[in-house]
Design a protein around this motif. Structure first.
Motif, PDB file in Angstrom:
ATOM      1  N   GLY A   1     -39.798  44.519  -4.260  1.00 30.04           N
ATOM      2  CA  GLY A   1     -39.327  44.411  -2.956  1.00 30.04           C
ATOM      3  C   GLY A   1     -37.973  44.973  -2.859  1.00 30.04           C
ATOM      4  O   GLY A   1     -37.098  45.245  -1.843  1.00 30.04           O
ATOM      5  N   PHE A   2     -37.205  45.654  -3.826  1.00 28.76           N
ATOM      6  CA  PHE A   2     -35.940  46.172  -3.660  1.00 28.76           C
ATOM      7  C   PHE A   2     -36.334  47.724  -3.541  1.00 28.76           C
ATOM      8  O   PHE A   2     -37.359  48.169  -3.953  1.00 28.76           O
ATOM      9  CB  PHE A   2     -35.239  46.117  -5.147  1.00 28.76           C
ATOM     10  CG  PHE A   2     -34.619  44.688  -5.188  1.00 28.76           C
ATOM     11  CD1 PHE A   2     -33.656  44.426  -4.580  1.00 28.76           C
ATOM     12  CD2 PHE A   2     -35.380  43.591  -6.269  1.00 28.76           C
ATOM     13  CE1 PHE A   2     -33.089  42.912  -4.816  1.00 28.76           C
ATOM     14  CE2 PHE A   2     -34.990  42.501  -6.306  1.00 28.76           C
ATOM     15  CZ  PHE A   2     -33.902  41.784  -5.769  1.00 28.76           C
ATOM     16  N   PHE A   3     -34.982  48.437  -3.529  1.00 30.46           N
ATOM     17  CA  PHE A   3     -35.297  50.010  -3.353  1.00 30.46           C
ATOM     18  C   PHE A   3     -35.183  50.690  -4.582  1.00 30.46           C
ATOM     19  O   PHE A   3     -34.086  50.275  -5.379  1.00 30.46           O
ATOM     20  CB  PHE A   3     -34.138  50.277  -2.078  1.00 30.46           C
ATOM     21  CG  PHE A   3     -34.399  49.801  -0.770  1.00 30.46           C
ATOM     22  CD1 PHE A   3     -35.546  50.303  -0.006  1.00 30.46           C
ATOM     23  CD2 PHE A   3     -33.617  48.757  -0.592  1.00 30.46           C
ATOM     24  CE1 PHE A   3     -35.681  49.805   1.373  1.00 30.46           C
ATOM     25  CE2 PHE A   3     -33.773  48.256   0.769  1.00 30.46           C
ATOM     26  CZ  PHE A   3     -34.843  48.736   1.567  1.00 30.46           C
ATOM     27  N   GLY A   4     -35.721  51.612  -4.487  1.00 30.31           N
ATOM     28  CA  GLY A   4     -35.611  52.702  -5.991  1.00 30.31           C
ATOM     29  C   GLY A   4     -34.840  53.938  -5.510  1.00 30.31           C
ATOM     30  O   GLY A   4     -34.620  54.073  -4.353  1.00 30.31           O
ATOM     31  N   SER A   5     -34.745  54.738  -6.626  1.00 32.01           N
ATOM     32  CA  SER A   5     -33.978  56.017  -6.263  1.00 32.01           C
ATOM     33  C   SER A   5     -34.919  56.765  -7.052  1.00 32.01           C
ATOM     34  O   SER A   5     -35.701  56.553  -7.933  1.00 32.01           O
ATOM     35  CB  SER A   5     -32.674  56.064  -6.570  1.00 32.01           C
ATOM     36  OG  SER A   5     -32.449  55.950  -8.067  1.00 32.01           O
ATOM     37  N   ALA A   6     -34.840  58.328  -6.916  1.00 31.49           N
ATOM     38  CA  ALA A   6     -35.327  59.295  -7.868  1.00 31.49           C
ATOM     39  C   ALA A   6     -34.763  59.265  -8.928  1.00 31.49           C
ATOM     40  O   ALA A   6     -35.598  59.992  -9.919  1.00 31.49           O
ATOM     41  CB  ALA A   6     -35.108  60.548  -7.037  1.00 31.49           C
ATOM     42  N   THR A   7     -33.486  59.067  -9.234  1.00 33.30           N
ATOM     43  CA  THR A   7     -32.804  59.055 -10.799  1.00 33.30           C
ATOM     44  C   THR A   7     -33.583  58.013 -11.485  1.00 33.30           C
ATOM     45  O   THR A   7     -33.568  58.348 -12.877  1.00 33.30           O
ATOM     46  CB  THR A   7     -31.301  58.682 -10.719  1.00 33.30           C
ATOM     47  OG1 THR A   7     -31.173  57.597  -9.965  1.00 33.30           O
ATOM     48  CG2 THR A   7     -30.764  59.891  -9.721  1.00 33.30           C
ATOM     49  N   THR A   8     -33.891  56.790 -10.996  1.00 33.04           N
ATOM     50  CA  THR A   8     -34.658  55.590 -11.893  1.00 33.04           C
ATOM     51  C   THR A   8     -36.212  55.827 -11.603  1.00 33.04           C
ATOM     52  O   THR A   8     -36.838  54.746 -11.629  1.00 33.04           O
ATOM     53  CB  THR A   8     -34.301  54.533 -11.488  1.00 33.04           C
ATOM     54  OG1 THR A   8     -34.253  54.369 -10.016  1.00 33.04           O
ATOM     55  CG2 THR A   8     -32.640  54.400 -11.824  1.00 33.04           C
ATOM     56  N   MET A   9     -36.772  57.131 -11.269  1.00 35.64           N
ATOM     57  CA  MET A   9     -38.115  57.157 -11.269  1.00 35.64           C
ATOM     58  C   MET A   9     -38.787  56.377 -10.085  1.00 35.64           C
ATOM     59  O   MET A   9     -39.828  55.624 -10.428  1.00 35.64           O
ATOM     60  CB  MET A   9     -39.034  56.800 -12.584  1.00 35.64           C
ATOM     61  CG  MET A   9     -38.757  58.008 -13.808  1.00 35.64           C
ATOM     62  SD  MET A   9     -39.449  57.672 -15.224  1.00 35.64           S
ATOM     63  CE  MET A   9     -38.756  56.046 -15.959  1.00 35.64           C
ATOM     64  N   ASN A  10     -37.965  56.265  -9.080  1.00 39.42           N
ATOM     65  CA  ASN A  10     -38.547  55.617  -7.882  1.00 39.42           C
ATOM     66  C   ASN A  10     -38.821  53.913  -8.241  1.00 39.42           C
ATOM     67  O   ASN A  10     -39.395  53.467  -7.646  1.00 39.42           O
ATOM     68  CB  ASN A  10     -39.873  56.062  -7.303  1.00 39.42           C
ATOM     69  CG  ASN A  10     -39.408  57.311  -6.657  1.00 39.42           C
ATOM     70  OD1 ASN A  10     -38.436  57.745  -6.369  1.00 39.42           O
ATOM     71  ND2 ASN A  10     -40.567  58.369  -6.445  1.00 39.42           N
ATOM     72  N   MET A  11     -37.793  53.522  -9.028  1.00 42.95           N
ATOM     73  CA  MET A  11     -37.915  52.061  -9.259  1.00 42.95           C
ATOM     74  C   MET A  11     -36.407  51.519  -9.254  1.00 42.95           C
ATOM     75  O   MET A  11     -35.438  52.335  -9.237  1.00 42.95           O
ATOM     76  CB  MET A  11     -38.204  51.708 -10.931  1.00 42.95           C
ATOM     77  CG  MET A  11     -39.700  52.132 -11.225  1.00 42.95           C
ATOM     78  SD  MET A  11     -39.845  51.781 -12.744  1.00 42.95           S
ATOM     79  CE  MET A  11     -40.019  53.313 -13.778  1.00 42.95           C
ATOM     80  N   CYS A  12     -36.423  50.236  -8.978  1.00 39.78           N
ATOM     81  CA  CYS A  12     -35.048  49.687  -8.665  1.00 39.78           C
ATOM     82  C   CYS A  12     -34.449  49.698 -10.163  1.00 39.78           C
ATOM     83  O   CYS A  12     -35.146  49.765 -11.315  1.00 39.78           O
ATOM     84  CB  CYS A  12     -35.202  48.236  -8.295  1.00 39.78           C
ATOM     85  SG  CYS A  12     -36.223  47.002  -9.296  1.00 39.78           S
ATOM     86  N   SER A  13     -33.236  49.280 -10.298  1.00 38.93           N
ATOM     87  CA  SER A  13     -32.465  49.260 -11.664  1.00 38.93           C
ATOM     88  C   SER A  13     -33.018  48.233 -12.528  1.00 38.93           C
ATOM     89  O   SER A  13     -33.178  48.527 -13.607  1.00 38.93           O
ATOM     90  CB  SER A  13     -31.125  49.021 -11.273  1.00 38.93           C
ATOM     91  OG  SER A  13     -30.866  47.615 -10.833  1.00 38.93           O
TER      92      SER A  13
END
Length: 172
Positions: A23-35
């Motif tokens: 349910g959280f947003f991911g980013s490309a730096t974390t392999m499209n996962m949340c922290s």
């Protein structure tokens, strides 16, 4: 737009949700996962890697100087003396030992105010007379305290200020 063409970076079109569907947003730096999910996966990978290396060391019997890896040592024979168990018949158990065990169980119960018997838990106040009191009865004038504050203060002052006497005039 020109800056993105020069660097080769593209801005994401919209927010990317975590791959694990938490349910959280991911980013490309974390392999499209949340922290949080990213930290968990890295931790699992490290644990798996550590377990594999420790199993490999145990199987091969090699020891390394790496402090993170477990050290395998030889078994040591320890001699244990036999323990004698004493069985006491029910007739030999005294009433005083039963009374003592009941007293300890009663004291282990919930802590209560010595005046009104209200449950106080961790918020109880210990008085110098040795009892536990609630917020209403915490002061000495509210619970008929038997502690002699005046004598205790006199003793404290006497200890803090010892009597200093100088010698009388020196003898000629």
């Amino acid at each position: 737009m020109e800056a993105s063409k020069e660097t080769g970076c593209q801005a994401p079109e919209g927010p990317i949700l975590c791959v694990n569907n938490c349910g959280f947003f991911g980013s490309a730096t974390t392999m499209n996962m949340c922290s949080k999910c990213h930290k968990e996966t890295i931790l699992k990978q490290e644990q798996a890697q550590f377990a594999a290396s420790s199993i490999e060391n145990i199987v091969n019997g090699s020891s390394s100087s790496n402090p993170k890896e477990p050290v395998v040592s030889k078994a040591v024979d320890v001699q244990v003396a036999p323990v004698e168990l004493k069985v006491v018949p029910a007739e030999e158990v005294s009433e005083s030992s039963i009374a003592q065990s009941l007293e300890t169980k009663a004291k282990a119960g919930p802590s209560r105010c010595a005046s009104c018997h209200k449950r106080v838990g961790l918020t109880g106040f210990h008085c110098r007379c040795g009892n536990l009191f609630c917020g209403t009865h915490r002061y000495s004038d509210k619970h008929d305290c038997q502690f002699d504050y005046q004598a205790a203060a006199r003793n404290a002052i006497a200890k803090a200020n010892p009597v200093v006497k100088a010698e009388k005039l020196g003898k000629i």
